[in-house]
Design an enzyme around this catalytic site. Structure first.
Site, PDB file in Angstrom:
ATOM      1  N   ASP A 258       0.879  -1.168   0.000  1.00 39.54           N
ATOM      2  CA  ASP A 258       0.000   0.000   0.000  1.00 39.54           C
ATOM      3  C   ASP A 258       0.914   1.214   0.000  1.00 39.54           C
ATOM      4  O   ASP A 258       1.765   1.366   0.883  1.00 39.54           O
ATOM      5  CB  ASP A 258      -0.908  -0.035   1.231  1.00 39.54           C
ATOM      6  CG  ASP A 258      -1.907   1.111   1.252  1.00 39.54           C
ATOM      7  OD1 ASP A 258      -1.479   2.268   1.076  1.00 39.54           O
ATOM      8  OD2 ASP A 258      -3.110   0.860   1.455  1.00 39.54           O
ATOM      9  N   HIS A 261       1.651   3.205   3.208  1.00 35.58           N
ATOM     10  CA  HIS A 261       2.007   2.490   4.431  1.00 35.58           C
ATOM     11  C   HIS A 261       3.485   2.456   4.774  1.00 35.58           C
ATOM     12  O   HIS A 261       3.940   1.565   5.483  1.00 35.58           O
ATOM     13  CB  HIS A 261       1.494   1.049   4.348  1.00 35.58           C
ATOM     14  CG  HIS A 261       0.013   0.943   4.499  1.00 35.58           C
ATOM     15  ND1 HIS A 261      -0.639  -0.243   4.704  1.00 35.58           N
ATOM     16  CD2 HIS A 261      -0.949   1.891   4.493  1.00 35.58           C
ATOM     17  CE1 HIS A 261      -1.943  -0.029   4.804  1.00 35.58           C
ATOM     18  NE2 HIS A 261      -2.155   1.264   4.669  1.00 35.58           N
ATOM     19  N   HIS A 285      -1.904  -1.428  -3.420  1.00 39.69           N
ATOM     20  CA  HIS A 285      -2.982  -0.528  -3.016  1.00 39.69           C
ATOM     21  C   HIS A 285      -2.490   0.863  -3.348  1.00 39.69           C
ATOM     22  O   HIS A 285      -1.601   1.390  -2.674  1.00 39.69           O
ATOM     23  CB  HIS A 285      -3.248  -0.640  -1.508  1.00 39.69           C
ATOM     24  CG  HIS A 285      -4.185  -1.745  -1.160  1.00 39.69           C
ATOM     25  ND1 HIS A 285      -4.680  -1.939   0.103  1.00 39.69           N
ATOM     26  CD2 HIS A 285      -4.748  -2.707  -1.931  1.00 39.69           C
ATOM     27  CE1 HIS A 285      -5.499  -2.980   0.096  1.00 39.69           C
ATOM     28  NE2 HIS A 285      -5.546  -3.460  -1.128  1.00 39.69           N
ATOM     29  N   ASP A 293      -2.003  10.630   7.422  1.00 44.05           N
ATOM     30  CA  ASP A 293      -3.051   9.858   6.750  1.00 44.05           C
ATOM     31  C   ASP A 293      -2.476   9.082   5.579  1.00 44.05           C
ATOM     32  O   ASP A 293      -1.682   9.606   4.805  1.00 44.05           O
ATOM     33  CB  ASP A 293      -4.163  10.779   6.251  1.00 44.05           C
ATOM     34  CG  ASP A 293      -5.218  10.002   5.490  1.00 44.05           C
ATOM     35  OD1 ASP A 293      -5.721   9.009   6.055  1.00 44.05           O
ATOM     36  OD2 ASP A 293      -5.519  10.353   4.346  1.00 44.05           O
ATOM     37  N   ASP A 295      -4.453   7.603   3.222  1.00 41.09           N
ATOM     38  CA  ASP A 295      -5.534   7.264   2.301  1.00 41.09           C
ATOM     39  C   ASP A 295      -6.172   8.433   1.558  1.00 41.09           C
ATOM     40  O   ASP A 295      -7.383   8.452   1.375  1.00 41.09           O
ATOM     41  CB  ASP A 295      -6.615   6.501   3.078  1.00 41.09           C
ATOM     42  CG  ASP A 295      -6.074   5.217   3.670  1.00 41.09           C
ATOM     43  OD1 ASP A 295      -5.750   4.318   2.894  1.00 41.09           O
ATOM     44  OD2 ASP A 295      -5.954   5.133   4.902  1.00 41.09           O
TER      45      ASP A 295
HETATM   46  C1  RNT Z   1      -5.513   0.346   5.878  1.00 34.46           C
HETATM   47  C2  RNT Z   1      -5.247  -0.538   4.713  1.00 34.46           C
HETATM   48  C3  RNT Z   1      -6.393  -1.360   4.229  1.00 34.46           C
HETATM   49  C4  RNT Z   1      -7.684  -0.591   4.257  1.00 34.46           C
HETATM   50  C5  RNT Z   1      -8.829  -1.301   3.615  1.00 34.46           C
HETATM   51  C6  RNT Z   1     -10.126  -0.685   3.985  1.00 34.46           C
HETATM   52  O1  RNT Z   1      -4.518   1.209   6.171  1.00 34.46           O
HETATM   53  O2  RNT Z   1      -4.730   0.228   3.674  1.00 34.46           O
HETATM   54  O3  RNT Z   1      -6.104  -1.878   2.978  1.00 34.46           O
HETATM   55  O4  RNT Z   1      -7.560   0.657   3.659  1.00 34.46           O
HETATM   56  O5  RNT Z   1      -8.753  -2.624   3.902  1.00 34.46           O
HETATM   57 ZN    ZN Z   2      -4.460  -0.730   1.808  1.00 41.28          ZN
END
Ligand code: RNT
Ligand code: ZN
Length: 417
Positions: A258, A261, A285, A293, A295
């Site tokens: 991700d 992350h 991701h 944050d 996201d």
């Molecule tokens: C959270 C992760 C995870 C979520 C989803 C909703 O930090 O990125 O993937 O965003 O599962």
């Molecule tokens: Zn994620």
């Protein structure tokens, strides 16, 4: 100039750099982007009324969010109609659809609770990816699930993971497309732990138990997603990057990267080639970290461009799956879907339009100035004329004209909720 003329001119320019635009378009067309259902309702789902927990947060109360399966499907449909290329559906387990008055807890969910999603995906020719939901639930005990010291708590979540494997297999069988099943938990501590080893030992055992559930590995592709820290979980994340990199590599299984992350100056792009030497496949991701944050809505920024370049340069397109992962409640949620998916695709297309052979030749000849010079010039090449053609070929609005379409939908649909 018409779009077609701009495209033809771009094609000629790229040809002079040794790049075949048609091949790039075709490759881009075939790489599906997995569309995360959770952007449509701020990661709430349909199996609980409580808040979003687990170290992630959606802020904002922009009106019109989807409140039930019909609305979410309708909104995703609208977003899909504005997104070119091949798509997959990315579901979370908390989005199961029950009969009126029925409640099924997470350890007991079954394929039938996702039948409507399967119908939705099949009608639109999409495969499905899946995520167990290890958060926003009363059985999260003291911030822990699979790593909890409490046997019953662990058992509940292991059973949830197993149920999700069975549902993933069902998705793959129904759609004919392998299902990537991503394990992420928010397990961790806000403050300094006295025992970092214990939770990780339990976590490892729990994941082993989940993966002991029988499944066909051509159909279900389990993967594990690490994180540097969560909100309110700043000191310790059980499923850290080291934990999961070691785990996935030892087990020869897929890992999820991700982009939100990692430490702010860490390059996720650089991880692609290292990891692919030791794990079979990657799930991405695609997100955007801003300070604490992880996201924000994906945009065509340098880290995302670098990431897709690395996938293409590594010749790894067939070993990398990619999905979006962001949630923002401060703006039109359908618009956010479209912005993020188009941005990721633009990064992919730009990567595919790179004159890699020439760059590699320079590199092998130690022509460092030429390599850097060409990389700089690539930024000026007319990739946007090619992306516009990509939209045209897919019968979706070109350029900013999708904005009016989202506005219209807001006026007619979401603003009336
Ligand atoms: C959270 C992760 C995870 C979520 C989803 C909703 O930090 O990125 O993937 O965003 O599962
Ligand atoms: Zn994620």
């Amino acid at each position: 100039m018409t779009n077609k003329e701009r495209f033809e001119s771009a094609k000629e320019i790229y040809a002079s750099y040794g790049v075949d635009v048609e091949t790039a378009l075709q490759t881009c067309m075939e790489a599906p982007v997995s569309l995360h259902c959770w952007q449509g309702d701020d990661v709430i789902g349909f199996d609980h009324d409580g808040p979003l927990t687990g170290g992630i947060q959606t802020t904002g109360d922009y009106p019109g969010k989807a409140k039930n399966p019909e609305q979410l499907m309708q909104d995703m449909d609208k977003a899909l109609s504005l997104m070119p290329g091949k798509k997959k559906l990315n579901l979370h387990a908390c989005y199961g659809i029950f009969e009126p008055g029925e409640f099924v807890d997470r350890d007991k969910i079954e394929p039938k609770h996702f039948k409507k999603w399967v119908d939705f995906a099949k009608e639109r020719n999409m495969g499905i990816d899946f995520n167990p939901t290890f958060f926003s639930h009363p059985r999260v005990k003291d911030g822990l699930t699979l790593s909890s010291p409490d046997e019953e708590t662990r058992r509940f979540w292991i059973n949830h993971g197993k149920a999700c494997i069975r549902i993933s297999q069902y998705f793959a069988e129904e759609t004919g497309v392998p299902c990537v099943m991503n394990i992420w938990t928010g397990d961790g501590y806000k403050d300094i732990p006295a025992d970092r080893m214990g939770p990780r030992m339990r976590y490892k055992e729990s994941i082993e138990e989940i993966l002991a559930e029988p499944f066909d590995s051509d159909k279900v592709k389990p993967c594990v997603e690490s994180k540097v820290f969560g909100i309110g979980l700043e000191s310790y994340t059980v499923g850290s990057n080291d934990f999961y990199t070691a785990y996935a590599s030892k087990r020869d299984m897929m890992i999820t990267l991700d982009t939100g992350h990692f430490h702010p100056t860490e390059s996720v792009a650089d991880k692609v080639s290292s990891m692919l030497l030791f794990v079979p496949e990657l799930m991405l991701h695609v997100s955007r970290p801003i300070r604490w944050d992880s996201d924000h809505v994906t945009i065509m920024d340098d880290p995302t461009l670098d990431l897709f370049s690395e996938i293409v340069r590594a010749g790894a397109l067939n070993r990398v799956h990619y999905g979006l992962d962001y949630f923002d409640g401060t703006l039109n949620r359908i618009g956010a879907y479209v912005i993020g998916s188009r941005a990721a695709q633009k990064c992919m297309l730009r990567a595919l339009l790179e004159p890699t052979d020439t760059l590699r030749r320079y590199e092998l000849n130690d022509q460092k100035f030429q390599r850097l010079g060409l990389l700089e010039e690539c930024k000026n090449l007319p990739w946007n004329a090619v992306y516009d053609m990509f939209c045209l070929k897919n019968n979706v609005p070109v350029g900013e004209s999708y904005i009016a379409s989202v506005e219209q939908y807001e006026k007619e649909v979401t603003s009336k909720r």
